[in-house]
Structures are given as structure tokens and as C-alpha cells.
Design a protein around this motif. Sequence first.
Motif, short mmCIF file in Angstrom:
data_model
loop_
_atom_site.label_atom_id
_atom_site.label_comp_id
_atom_site.label_asym_id
_atom_site.label_seq_id
_atom_site.Cartn_x
_atom_site.Cartn_y
_atom_site.Cartn_z
N ASN A 184 -3.57 -4.61 3.84
CA ASN A 184 -2.87 -5.07 2.65
C ASN A 184 -2.72 -6.58 2.65
OD1 ASN A 184 -1.26 -4.67 0.22
ND2 ASN A 184 0.49 -5.28 1.46
N GLY A 199 0.82 -1.19 0.00
CA GLY A 199 0.00 0.00 0.00
C GLY A 199 0.86 1.25 0.00
N LEU A 256 -6.00 -3.19 -2.05
CA LEU A 256 -6.23 -2.96 -0.63
C LEU A 256 -7.67 -3.27 -0.23
CD1 LEU A 256 -4.34 0.45 -0.35
CD2 LEU A 256 -3.49 -1.83 0.28
#
Length: 322
Positions: free
Chosen positions: A219, A131, A243
Motif C-alpha cells: 500500500n 488496503g 494497491l
Amino acid sequence: MRALLVVNPAATTTSARTRDVLFHALASDLKLDVVTTEYRGHARDLARRAVDGGTHELVVALGGDGTVNEVVNGLLHHGPAPRELPRLAVVPGGSTNVFARALGLPNDAVEATGALLDALRDGTERTVGLGLAAGTPGTPDESVPARWFTFCAGLGFDASVIGRVEQQRERGKRSTHALYIRQMVRQFIGEPYRRQGAITIRRPGQDPVEGLALSIVCNTSPWTFLGNRPVYASPQASFDTALDVLGLTKLSTSAVTRYATQLLMSTPERGPRGKHVVGLHDVEDFTLQSQAPLPFQMDGDHLGLRTSVTFTGVRRALRVIV
């Protein structure tokens, strides 16, 4: 293979003697350079220099999730390389070690070192998605630089708890699961947003999701561990997708009791559920906005107050020896 071992000497679950044993074990299979971190951000600087100088084929992080996060941000300072992704290995040395355990590594540093050496001899590795979070353009936070995270981020309640834990650690308290639970209870008692949510999720081409009192970005799964018990906030989250987001629109006493119980009983197949739960899966781009500045955390590191954070899920960002 030439490797840089970045060591956090304050790692909570390794001693100087244990680290010395690990150094010698790794040096038996690697051309190893060992550097001990001396300040916050030092692991990031060391990893960045290793990438920029082309001096090392592998960077090994020995420490907790904070050390791993810094190393990852150093490796990806210029973003994922289109042809040759940076290569990372992890030896867990913190109190929780979510990233390492999500990769399937043993939580014991000695056992994890053995697994790493086996992977190096077998030549096994995998790519993982990460992420990326940054201040949103056109908001007071637009100057906040982008930063990578490996397993989770949060705006609001969970970040407040982490901030409280960090304050206690600065006063000499040891990082334990009991410390987190105590601070969670204290934060809930004093939480100003538990009755009415202040957070909005905005996605391109989608209606906004408003009124969240809690927001957790995952994540991977599990989200965290309580001792040896994995906790699944977003069971579908994966290093192979973008995500996931878990949001709660209510943090009353009854709601928290219900959803906390669901988290403790969560499994890889089932996480929190109910009319106050918002769950998003495999989202590539979105923004969390708040009506007032709220605490923000990434990978268990409190980063201050934010009103708007833009997230991007980046697939195949990093290679990990595992």
C-alpha cells in the motif's frame, strides 16, 4: 482537542519511563485520556468505542505496526465516513514501524512525539489510502471478515516467515531483524512451493496471472526496513494510489539470491526485476488464490491459512496527523 492515547505496554522500543515522558508531553497540548491494551484486539475495540461514542476527535497509537493496524480497524469499523474521515496519529514503539516511517515520522518515539506536537500546533494532516482484504465469496474463506491494512499484506512465503517469527517470540525470543533473517532462511529451506508456484492473481476483465511462488501486496513504499535501510518491493506504491503487487514465479536458490540482492539494493526508483518478476501498480480490485491453503499476513501479523483473499484499494480512507 480531546484525544485517546492507546498504548501497547509490550512495545519493544519504549520503556515505562519513556512512555511516562510521552504522556506528559502530549497532555500539554491535548485533553488526553490514556488506555493501556490488555489483550490482542483491545486497541481495535478502544478505537471503535471512541468513534461510536463520539468522545474523541483524535486517536493516538503508541506501539508497533500491529497496534496501529488494530487502531485503524477500530476507527474504520463502519468504513470511511463520507463527510468526516477518522483522525489518527502514530507514535512508533515497535521494532520496525513501517507505517510511521513511511509517513516520514522519526523512528524514535520521543522525536516522533515532538513532530506530532508540531503538526498539531500547525494543524497539518494528510489523507491516506488503505488496503482492505476479505475472504472471497464462493470459496472456503468467504466467512473471513474484511480487515484493513496500512502498508502490506502477503500470501505465501513472507507470511510463513512472519508465522515463524511469532512462534519464536512466543518462546521468549526478542523481535530483531536478525531473527527475521534466520527464520527466512529456515523457511526457504523447507518451503514446499518454491519450485512451482501455487498462487494466481485474478483481476476483473484481465487474464489471470498464474504460477506465483510469492505474492506481496503493498500500500506504500518502502515495503519494510532492515534497521535503517528501506526495502522497496514495489517502488511506485503510494498512500495516494490503490494497491501494488510484487509476485515471483520462481524461488529457486539462484532466483532467491538474485532477487534478495535486488531488494537489498532497491531504491525509490528501482525494485526487483527479471523474467520471474510480476509487478502490478495502482490496482483497485483483485484476488489472490492458491491451490492449497497458504499462510496469510497483514501489516506483519500472521492471520492463519487462506486459499483465496480479495483485495480492494481504498483511496482517502483515513486522516493522519503528520
